[in-house]
Design a protein around this motif. Structure first.
Motif, short mmCIF file in Angstrom:
data_model
loop_
_atom_site.label_atom_id
_atom_site.label_comp_id
_atom_site.label_asym_id
_atom_site.label_seq_id
_atom_site.Cartn_x
_atom_site.Cartn_y
_atom_site.Cartn_z
N LYS A 132 0.74 -1.14 0.02
CA LYS A 132 0.01 -0.01 0.04
C LYS A 132 0.77 1.15 0.17
N ARG A 161 -0.98 6.48 -3.31
CA ARG A 161 -2.11 6.59 -4.24
C ARG A 161 -2.35 5.15 -4.80
N TRP A 162 -1.68 4.42 -4.53
CA TRP A 162 -1.70 2.88 -5.08
C TRP A 162 -1.54 1.74 -4.25
N GLU A 163 -2.27 0.75 -4.56
CA GLU A 163 -2.20 -0.53 -3.61
C GLU A 163 -2.35 -1.84 -4.37
N ILE A 172 -4.34 -1.27 -7.58
CA ILE A 172 -5.63 -0.65 -7.52
C ILE A 172 -5.05 0.97 -7.25
N ARG A 173 -5.82 2.05 -8.11
CA ARG A 173 -5.55 3.32 -8.04
C ARG A 173 -6.71 3.96 -7.02
N ARG A 174 -5.97 4.80 -6.27
CA ARG A 174 -7.22 5.51 -5.20
C ARG A 174 -7.03 6.96 -5.63
N ASP A 175 -8.38 7.42 -6.00
CA ASP A 175 -8.64 8.87 -6.37
C ASP A 175 -9.52 9.51 -5.40
N SER A 223 -11.86 4.08 -5.71
CA SER A 223 -10.73 3.32 -6.00
C SER A 223 -11.04 2.42 -7.23
#
Length: 254
Positions: free
Chosen positions: A21, A24-26, A52-55, A59
């Motif tokens: 994690k 911004r990415w996981e 996974i990208r979190r905005d 996500s």
């Protein structure tokens, strides 16, 4: 009686990933799931990794090691040669498979996001390759739409998009090809562009129609002359991923 699910297998290299994690990415791992391929029927997938990208609070899966992702890039990986420029690092597997080909002399990967570069380094994706293949790979932080290598590339592989289709994708690939001078090109979901144009023209997905459409795209695409059943694969991908009644408005090639 239902047909038993097939376990997804491929002879392509699949790196080992672990949960991670960042800001911004996981990276997430799913022990088991069922999903269809790009042109294959539903299969059972084990130890599937996803980036996974979190905005903000939202996500979205940007890339994964599903059959869909692998099949939708494998033609480019299998037919890469010479100096291969990969636009978009993602999870690194496409660049790694290009580097494994003896016909590939070097691989230049262009990635805009430093955190994506960092997670690939943390996972040691290219360090999992044989030393002679790993030595071919150079990762550059830069803009895929602006990068120009030191001398013309032999192969361009592009995957910088999250949706399966985009109105401006063909023009962006043309721009990347002009910047790199690549003599051969494979870009993610190019088959969807071919399907859309075939529908617009009312053409069947056979070899002559595909050749006509590709000629109009103005790109030296890998696929039509390399894979004997390429039109059949395009038709399967369309059946899996596109509505039969949909053609994007204003879509044009030429």
């Amino acid at each position: 009686m239902s047909t038993p699910l097939t376990l997804f297998q491929t002879d392509l290299f699949r790196p080992t990933y672990r949960p991670w994690k960042g800001e911004r990415w996981e990276l997430l791992l799913a022990p088991m799931l069922i999903c269809k391929g790009y042109w294959s029927e539903a299969m059972l997938v084990t130890d599937m990794a996803g980036l996974i990208r979190r905005d903000g609070p939202a996500s979205r899966t940007w890339m994964s090691m599903t059959p869909m992702e692998i099949e939708s890039q494998e033609i480019g990986c299998r037919f890469a040669a010479g100096h291969t420029v990969v636009m978009g690092l993602g999870m690194g597997w496409a660049a790694a498979n290009a580097a494994l080909r003896p016909e590939v002399t070097r691989v230049t990967v262009v990635e805009l996001d430093p955190e994506v570069i960092a997670v690939n380094a943390i996972m040691d994706v290219f360090g999992q390759l044989p030393p002679e293949a790993a030595a071919k790979v150079t990762v550059i932080q830069g803009d895929a739409l602006a990068h120009a290598p030191d001398g013309a590339a032999d192969t361009l592989m592009a995957d910088i998009w999250q949706p399966l289709y985009g109105d401006d994708r063909l023009e962006q690939v043309r721009r990347m090809r002009d910047n790199t001078g690549a003599s051969r090109v494979y870009y993610w979901a190019q088959e969807m562009d071919i399907v859309h144009r075939a529908r617009q023209l009312g053409l069947p997905l056979d070899a002559p129609s595909v050749a006509r459409i590709v000629e109009g795209m103005g790109l030296p695409l890998i696929g039509p002359a390399d894979v004997a059943n390429y039109p059949e694969l395009i038709e399967r991908a369309a059946r899996n991923w596109l509505r039969t009644d949909w053609t994007p408005p204003g879509y044009a090639v030429g």
